[in-house]
Design an enzyme around this catalytic site. Structure first.
Site, PDB file in Angstrom:
ATOM      1  N   GLU A  44      -0.651  -1.444 -10.382  1.00 23.17           N
ATOM      2  CA  GLU A  44      -0.054  -2.259  -9.326  1.00 23.17           C
ATOM      3  C   GLU A  44       1.467  -2.356  -9.438  1.00 23.17           C
ATOM      4  O   GLU A  44       2.104  -3.025  -8.619  1.00 23.17           O
ATOM      5  CB  GLU A  44      -0.654  -3.669  -9.351  1.00 23.17           C
ATOM      6  CG  GLU A  44      -2.142  -3.735  -9.065  1.00 23.17           C
ATOM      7  CD  GLU A  44      -2.505  -3.335  -7.647  1.00 23.17           C
ATOM      8  OE1 GLU A  44      -1.621  -3.385  -6.766  1.00 23.17           O
ATOM      9  OE2 GLU A  44      -3.671  -2.964  -7.413  1.00 23.17           O
TER      10      GLU A  44
ATOM     11  N   GLU B 161       0.824  -1.210   0.000  1.00 18.39           N
ATOM     12  CA  GLU B 161       0.000   0.000   0.000  1.00 18.39           C
ATOM     13  C   GLU B 161       0.859   1.261   0.000  1.00 18.39           C
ATOM     14  O   GLU B 161       0.489   2.277  -0.593  1.00 18.39           O
ATOM     15  CB  GLU B 161      -0.945  -0.002   1.200  1.00 18.39           C
ATOM     16  CG  GLU B 161      -1.924  -1.161   1.237  1.00 18.39           C
ATOM     17  CD  GLU B 161      -2.682  -1.349  -0.058  1.00 18.39           C
ATOM     18  OE1 GLU B 161      -2.932  -0.356  -0.770  1.00 18.39           O
ATOM     19  OE2 GLU B 161      -3.020  -2.502  -0.378  1.00 18.39           O
TER      20      GLU B 161
ATOM     21  N   ILE C 256     -14.541  -7.092  -7.992  1.00 17.78           N
ATOM     22  CA  ILE C 256     -15.166  -6.984  -9.309  1.00 17.78           C
ATOM     23  C   ILE C 256     -16.618  -6.525  -9.257  1.00 17.78           C
ATOM     24  O   ILE C 256     -17.160  -6.112 -10.284  1.00 17.78           O
ATOM     25  CB  ILE C 256     -15.053  -8.305 -10.097  1.00 17.78           C
ATOM     26  CG1 ILE C 256     -15.925  -9.400  -9.485  1.00 17.78           C
ATOM     27  CG2 ILE C 256     -13.603  -8.751 -10.171  1.00 17.78           C
ATOM     28  CD1 ILE C 256     -16.031 -10.649 -10.346  1.00 17.78           C
TER      29      ILE C 256
ATOM     30  N   GLY D 271     -14.292  -1.652  -8.770  1.00 17.41           N
ATOM     31  CA  GLY D 271     -13.739  -1.137 -10.012  1.00 17.41           C
ATOM     32  C   GLY D 271     -12.809  -2.060 -10.761  1.00 17.41           C
ATOM     33  O   GLY D 271     -12.216  -1.663 -11.760  1.00 17.41           O
ATOM     34  N   TYR D 272     -12.644  -3.306 -10.298  1.00 15.08           N
ATOM     35  CA  TYR D 272     -11.767  -4.250 -10.987  1.00 15.08           C
ATOM     36  C   TYR D 272     -12.537  -5.173 -11.928  1.00 15.08           C
ATOM     37  O   TYR D 272     -12.004  -6.193 -12.361  1.00 15.08           O
ATOM     38  CB  TYR D 272     -11.012  -5.113  -9.972  1.00 15.08           C
ATOM     39  CG  TYR D 272      -9.812  -4.451  -9.338  1.00 15.08           C
ATOM     40  CD1 TYR D 272      -8.525  -4.688  -9.808  1.00 15.08           C
ATOM     41  CD2 TYR D 272      -9.963  -3.592  -8.263  1.00 15.08           C
ATOM     42  CE1 TYR D 272      -7.421  -4.097  -9.219  1.00 15.08           C
ATOM     43  CE2 TYR D 272      -8.869  -2.990  -7.660  1.00 15.08           C
ATOM     44  CZ  TYR D 272      -7.605  -3.247  -8.140  1.00 15.08           C
ATOM     45  OH  TYR D 272      -6.520  -2.653  -7.549  1.00 15.08           O
TER      46      TYR D 272
END
Length: 724
Positions: free
Chosen positions: A545, A516, A643, A647-648
């Site tokens: 990422e 993070e 998901i 937002g993935y």
């Protein structure tokens, strides 16, 4: 990852799809829909912490009442300014950057700051009053987002700017191009009934996303199992028993002696994870496992109908925009460009990982049998026997290891590493009043001693009010036009301090913190002056990422671990033998771990391609990507927040896609030699000035080339997992 509110379509992107960047189980903040709610009276800025907000609010004062009072007024005022500006743009046949971007940023600035604060509290201080206020304001927020994103006059202005590429720098042109694309994907060309249907779908998806999220939180909170017989706790470390006793005390509102009980089991990670690893009680492990994988799948918290409705609405929305399915729509905005490219990566990695994973599972089965276990391993046995095998083969005990990772020392080492390789100094300072007494606040200075950014750090699990997982959220984005420096929220859910002892971090919790912090560094060390492309804003989602996974690698560097570790009682440094076992442990069951991530990615893609019920999709995908057939009770998609809320969607593959980049980036440091700290620092400066600095102002592949001198190579990833 919150979008910047600088252009109309990007305002809409945030308002219609507002989420913080979440990792692993990460939690987030999707908009919710409720009854329309408007405010007519001007609230007092002196009494309301969200009115006339220019920076960070007094979080102690942000209540449900304050939200109900302030947000409708701010939305109304923002909409008035938006409409006036829209009318001005209609009259212009030619515009410049300054005519459009700075003015639109200013229009949405107050709303951005207020909503960032409210959204954050929804994730870390969730209660009935705040949740109700959040839902009341949501419809108007989403409606304004749709209105802004579909502004014809703004779209015309963007197209004019796009015709003047030579007048603007690379970051400006990236912003213009992505703004046009986002407007088109937000339905700017739609008219009549089709536009009305599209906007209704947007509202419904926002509502369902938050409903899905709340169901997961509520079902996790609803689980409680009291243990009265200490025999049922055999195998558990004392730290876990103490945590369970503390949980019981909070639940019963009384002091509980850890030696006498009772002890309360919960499904939050600081309790669930060690229980599954250490409990000798197979029946209780089975109960815990089945409860966890069936969260939000029954009764009032059942997400199954929400899943199907979300899938149907996403598909219909995609078809309105000219795509076959949502997977096509999602990948069109990412580095991958097409679902075919995603499947190619997934299948190639699976072909390498699955044979290794099968061998690992067979070895684990043989080990368990050699230790007296009878029969085939069940799902709830895997974590337990994996921990036993790791202790046996690597002489690595997680509970003993965490004694060398007290939080104060880990933070000290992390900040020292950041100063060494990125040239920044991090200092704790007294913040404005925060949302919890455990929250800390830090300033970042560059090598010249200039304050450049700040961040909040909220590390401990609070399952009664805080979403699970870990994430980096935006408090404030960098915006030179408005004189704003970036501020981040860094949130984890690790084990809290117990008694007089500090928080003793598991190695996985340390990895999560570094992860993070990597996101935070990209948000805070950006040198892009335009909010829309500063930090993580405007970066293709399958590249975000990179810095987070890059930072994880430093915990496998001996020089770094000497900074990060010391025994919480004696001050002794981590023994080098322990370090060697940690490095070996990185490859432990790496095939199984890789297949798990590929399963999630494949399941996500197929759920957003196929029309079959989610249960059938899960059954089909599991045949190719799991080693053990999921149990009939397994309803994992019902809690798949990434998901369905974060937002993935058709983007979970991004973790592996970006890991190709992060592994290759860290390999550059290995090539110069991790013991040559001068060269490491020089390379760290280049990483800072490219990956951490350039944000969304340059395409991520070009940013990677700027750092590495070539395109990314998958071999570094395969090597890091022992698959090459």
């Amino acid at each position: 990852m919150s979008s910047a509110l600088h252009l109309y379509h990007q305002n809409a992107t945030l308002l219609n799809n507002c989420f913080s960047l979440r990792c692993l189980q990460f939690s987030s903040l999707i908009l919710n829909i409720s009854q329309k709610h408007r405010y007519c009276t001007i609230p007092s800025a002196n009494s309301n912490p969200l009115i006339d907000l220019k920076g960070l609010p007094d979080f102690h004062e942000v209540s449900g009442e304050a939200i109900n009072e302030a947000l409708p007024y701010i939305i109304s005022e923002t909409e008035k300014e938006h409409d006036s500006f829209d009318e001005i743009l209609k009259t212009k046949d030619d515009v410049s950057w300054d005519d459009v971007v700075p003015k639109s940023e200013k229009i949405f600035d107050s709303l951005t700051l207020a909503w960032n604060a409210v959204s954050h509290l929804h994730g870390v201080k969730n209660n009935a009053q705040l949740r109700e206020a959040y839902q009341k304001v949501q419809p108007d927020l989403v409606r304004l987002g749709s209105k802004a994103s579909q502004s014809q006059s703004m779209y015309k202005a963007l197209k004019i700017l796009d015709g003047k590429k030579s007048e603007y720098d690379e970051a400006q042109n990236r912003i213009i191009e992505s703004s046009i694309r986002s407007a088109e994907l937000s339905g700017v060309h739609l008219e009549g009934s089709l536009k009305e249907e599209f906007n209704q779908i947007t509202q419904q998806l926002a509502e369902l996303g938050t409903k899905f999220q709340n169901n997961v939180l509520d079902s996790t909170k609803a689980f409680s199992y009291m243990v009265d017989d200490e025999k049922d706790l055999e195998g558990l470390p004392s730290s876990v028993k103490t945590l369970m006793a503390t949980n019981a005390g909070q639940h019963l509102n009384k002091t509980v002696n850890p030696e006498e009980g009772p002890w309360r089991l919960s499904l939050d990670m600081p309790c669930f994870d060690p229980f599954m690893k250490y409990s000798l009680n197979s029946s209780l492990r089975q109960m815990m496992y089945t409860s966890y994988i069936s969260r939000a799948s029954s009764c009032d918290h059942d997400n199954s109908p929400n899943i199907e409705q979300i899938r149907q609405l996403r598909k219909r929305k995609s078809q309105i925009l000219g795509f076959k399915n949502f997977a096509e729509l999602s990948t069109s905005k990412k580095m991958s460009k097409t679902p075919e490219a995603v499947w190619k990566m997934i299948k190639e990695l699976a072909s390498k990982a699955k044979p290794v994973a099968k061998e690992e599972l067979e070895t684990l089965q043989s080990f368990a049998n050699s230790q007296g276990f009878e029969g085939d391993l069940k799902h709830w046995d895997i974590a337990f026997w994996s921990e036993k095998q790791k202790e046996h083969t690597l002489s690595l005990n997680e509970e003993r290891l965490r004694e060398y990772f007290p939080l104060p020392r880990v933070l000290e080492g992390l900040f020292s590493l950041s100063q060494e390789i990125f040239g920044i100094k991090i200092t704790e300072v007294a913040p404005n009043p925060t949302w919890h007494e455990d929250v800390k606040f830090f300033d970042i200075q560059n090598s010249q001693g200039e304050h450049i950014a700040s961040f909040y750090l909220d590390l401990y699990s609070r399952p009664h009010e805080k979403q699970g997982g870990a994430w980096m959220g935006h408090a404030i984005d960098r915006n030179d036009a408005l004189g704003r420096k970036p501020v981040a929220y860094l949130v984890c859910n690790q084990s809290p301090p117990i008694g007089e002892d500090p928080s003793l971090m598991t190695f996985r919790e340390s990895i999560t913190l570094f992860h993070e912090f990597g996101h935070g560094l990209q948000h805070m060390l950006t040198t892009v002056k335009y909010q829309a492309a500063a930090g993580i804003n405007n970066i293709e989602y399958d590249a975000v990422e990179l810095p987070s996974q890059f930072m994880e690698n430093w915990l496998y560097d001996w020089n770094t671990l000497q900074k990060v570790t010391s025994h919480y009682k004696t001050g002794e440094k981590l023994p080098q033998d322990f370090f060697k076992q940690i490095v070996k442990g990185k490859l432990y069951n790496s095939g199984i771990a890789t297949m798990r991530q590929l399963y999630f990615g494949a399941l996500d893609m197929e759920l957003h391609t196929s029309d079959d019920p989610w249960q059938e999709v899960m059954q089909r995908i599991s045949k190719d990507y799991t080693l053990m057939t999921p149990l009939p009770v397994d309803s994992f998609p019902c809690s798949f927040l990434h998901i369905f809320s974060y937002g993935y969607a058709a983007g979970y593959y991004s973790y592996k896609w970006a890991e190709v980049l992060s592994a290759d980036a860290f390999a550059a440091f290995e090539e110069v030699g991790l013991n040559d700290r001068q060269k490491v620092a020089q390379l760290g400066e280049r990483f800072r000035d490219t990956v951490l600095s350039l944000g969304g102002g340059r395409h991520p592949e070009q940013v990677f080339i700027d750092f590495r001198g070539r395109k990314p190579d998958v071999s570094a990833l395969l090597k890091s997992h022992g698959l090459l």
